[in-house]
Write a protein that holds these residues in place. Structure first.
Motif, PDB file in Angstrom:
ATOM      1  N   UNK A   1       0.840  -1.204   0.000  1.00 18.84           N
ATOM      2  CA  UNK A   1       0.000   0.000   0.000  1.00 18.84           C
ATOM      3  C   UNK A   1       0.869   1.246   0.000  1.00 18.84           C
ATOM      4  N   UNK A   2       1.899   1.264   0.837  1.00 24.96           N
ATOM      5  CA  UNK A   2       2.784   2.420   0.917  1.00 24.96           C
ATOM      6  C   UNK A   2       3.540   2.643  -0.390  1.00 24.96           C
ATOM      7  N   UNK A   3       3.943   1.563  -1.035  1.00 24.99           N
ATOM      8  CA  UNK A   3       4.654   1.657  -2.307  1.00 24.99           C
ATOM      9  C   UNK A   3       3.761   2.313  -3.362  1.00 24.99           C
ATOM     10  N   UNK A   4       2.493   1.914  -3.426  1.00 28.81           N
ATOM     11  CA  UNK A   4       1.561   2.497  -4.387  1.00 28.81           C
ATOM     12  C   UNK A   4       1.299   3.964  -4.080  1.00 28.81           C
ATOM     13  N   UNK A   5       1.164   4.289  -2.793  1.00 35.03           N
ATOM     14  CA  UNK A   5       0.949   5.682  -2.404  1.00 35.03           C
ATOM     15  C   UNK A   5       2.161   6.539  -2.755  1.00 35.03           C
ATOM     16  N   UNK A   6       3.349   5.979  -2.628  1.00 34.85           N
ATOM     17  CA  UNK A   6       4.560   6.718  -3.014  1.00 34.85           C
ATOM     18  C   UNK A   6       4.576   6.986  -4.516  1.00 34.85           C
ATOM     19  N   UNK A   7       4.112   6.001  -5.294  1.00 31.42           N
ATOM     20  CA  UNK A   7       4.037   6.197  -6.741  1.00 31.42           C
ATOM     21  C   UNK A   7       3.090   7.348  -7.075  1.00 31.42           C
ATOM     22  N   UNK A   8       1.971   7.413  -6.344  1.00 30.94           N
ATOM     23  CA  UNK A   8       1.012   8.504  -6.552  1.00 30.94           C
ATOM     24  C   UNK A   8       1.647   9.850  -6.203  1.00 30.94           C
ATOM     25  N   UNK A   9       2.399   9.911  -5.102  1.00 35.22           N
ATOM     26  CA  UNK A   9       3.045  11.162  -4.703  1.00 35.22           C
ATOM     27  C   UNK A   9       4.103  11.590  -5.714  1.00 35.22           C
ATOM     28  N   UNK A  10       4.689  10.612  -6.414  1.00 38.39           N
ATOM     29  CA  UNK A  10       5.701  10.916  -7.426  1.00 38.39           C
ATOM     30  C   UNK A  10       5.078  11.323  -8.753  1.00 38.39           C
ATOM     31  N   UNK A  11       3.733  11.307  -8.814  1.00 36.09           N
ATOM     32  CA  UNK A  11       3.066  11.787 -10.019  1.00 36.09           C
ATOM     33  C   UNK A  11       2.309  10.763 -10.819  1.00 36.09           C
ATOM     34  N   UNK A  12       2.365   9.498 -10.434  1.00 34.87           N
ATOM     35  CA  UNK A  12       1.612   8.476 -11.172  1.00 34.87           C
ATOM     36  C   UNK A  12       0.117   8.633 -10.917  1.00 34.87           C
TER      37      UNK A  12
END
Length: 279
Positions: A77-88
């Motif tokens: 979950x955290x990995x996906x949220x980090x991807x979102x914060x990076x612009x995905x």
């Protein structure tokens, strides 16, 4: 369209491969069968501008009966949220196991969009209906008790598969799924999968799009039905598969299990037996 992963093994890659779009489904976080560590390994090696979570990401059925949420499930979950914060861009399409999220369709959770279904336009102009697929499963729709019974039997098969893989690794073989093997050989299962694929391809035609991208049945595939593409992302319980869209719009099905150091940890190199020659 391609169904073969052409990338190097994770140990050989220096930088993550980047794609236009990534489609994953049926993670079943919250269950012991979820291959969360293998998925984390995969996500570190594969990034995308847009990530579609095509249902059954969190297994609400299992969590209601027994709470199970280890750290590596939280790490996904955290990995996906980090991807979102990076612009995905991340789009969550709920399935039957996480149907509790369907009442939030049309809303945003942070930067994650929740949609019951939507149309994805690929770089080559082809349009795909993205949907989990449980709405077209007659067992789920009309015999939920049978679906729950099947879910229990599936968990038992996964437990047995885990024990089989311990032996396989000691013999030098790679990861193998008992339930996936049975699906491909049991007549009723083969017929069920075939009917599901045809029904979803027909749904693509009804929506006047070029194809459908779904999950639900844990059977990864890219097929053509009279000009309509049927694409199933598979799962991260048995097969550990995902679908990626390249920058030119080409869709590719990636089978991660043979490349995964997590799934094949402790594997002993196979011993070559001496060959026999006829006298």
């Amino acid at each position: 369209m391609s169904t073969q992963h052409t990338g190097d093994s994770p140990a050989m890659q220096q930088q993550p491969q980047r794609f236009r779009t990534l489609f994953i489904s049926d993670l079943h976080l919250g269950t012991k069968g979820a291959q969360a560590e293998a998925l984390l390994e995969f996500l570190k090696q594969h990034e995308a501008d847009t990530i579609y979570l095509v249902g059954d990401i969190i297994d609400g059925w299992r969590l209601r009966s027994s709470w199970y949420w280890p750290q590596h499930h939280n790490d996904v979950v955290q990995k996906l949220l980090r991807q979102a914060r990076k612009g995905a861009r991340i789009v969550y399409v709920p399935g039957n196991h996480d149907e509790f999220l369907r009442e939030f369709c049309g809303n945003l959770f942070g930067s994650i969009e929740v949609c019951d279904s939507l149309v994805h336009e690929a770089a080559d102009g082809r349009r795909y209906l993205v949907i989990h697929g449980d709405a077209f499963d007659m067992v789920v729709r009309h015999a939920r008790w049978l679906a729950f019974l099947g879910d229990w039997a599936y968990v038992m098969a996964l437990a047995l598969s885990t024990r089989i893989n311990v032996v396989r690794r000691k013999m030098g073989f790679t990861y193998w799924s008992l339930s996936a093997w049975a699906k491909a050989r049991v007549k009723n299962a083969v017929n069920y999968i075939g009917n599901f694929e045809e029904t979803l391809a027909a749904e693509a035609a009804r929506h006047e799009v070029d194809g459908v991208i779904c999950g639900h049945i844990h059977s990864a595939a890219i097929r053509d039905f009279e000009g309509f593409a049927y694409i199933n992302t598979g799962d991260w319980v048995e097969s550990c598969t995902a679908v990626v869209e390249h920058e030119n719009g080409r869709m590719e099905l990636i089978h991660w299990a043979p490349f995964s150091t997590v799934l094949n940890a402790g594997r002993v190199p196979a011993v070559r037996l001496p060959s026999r020659h006829a006298a």
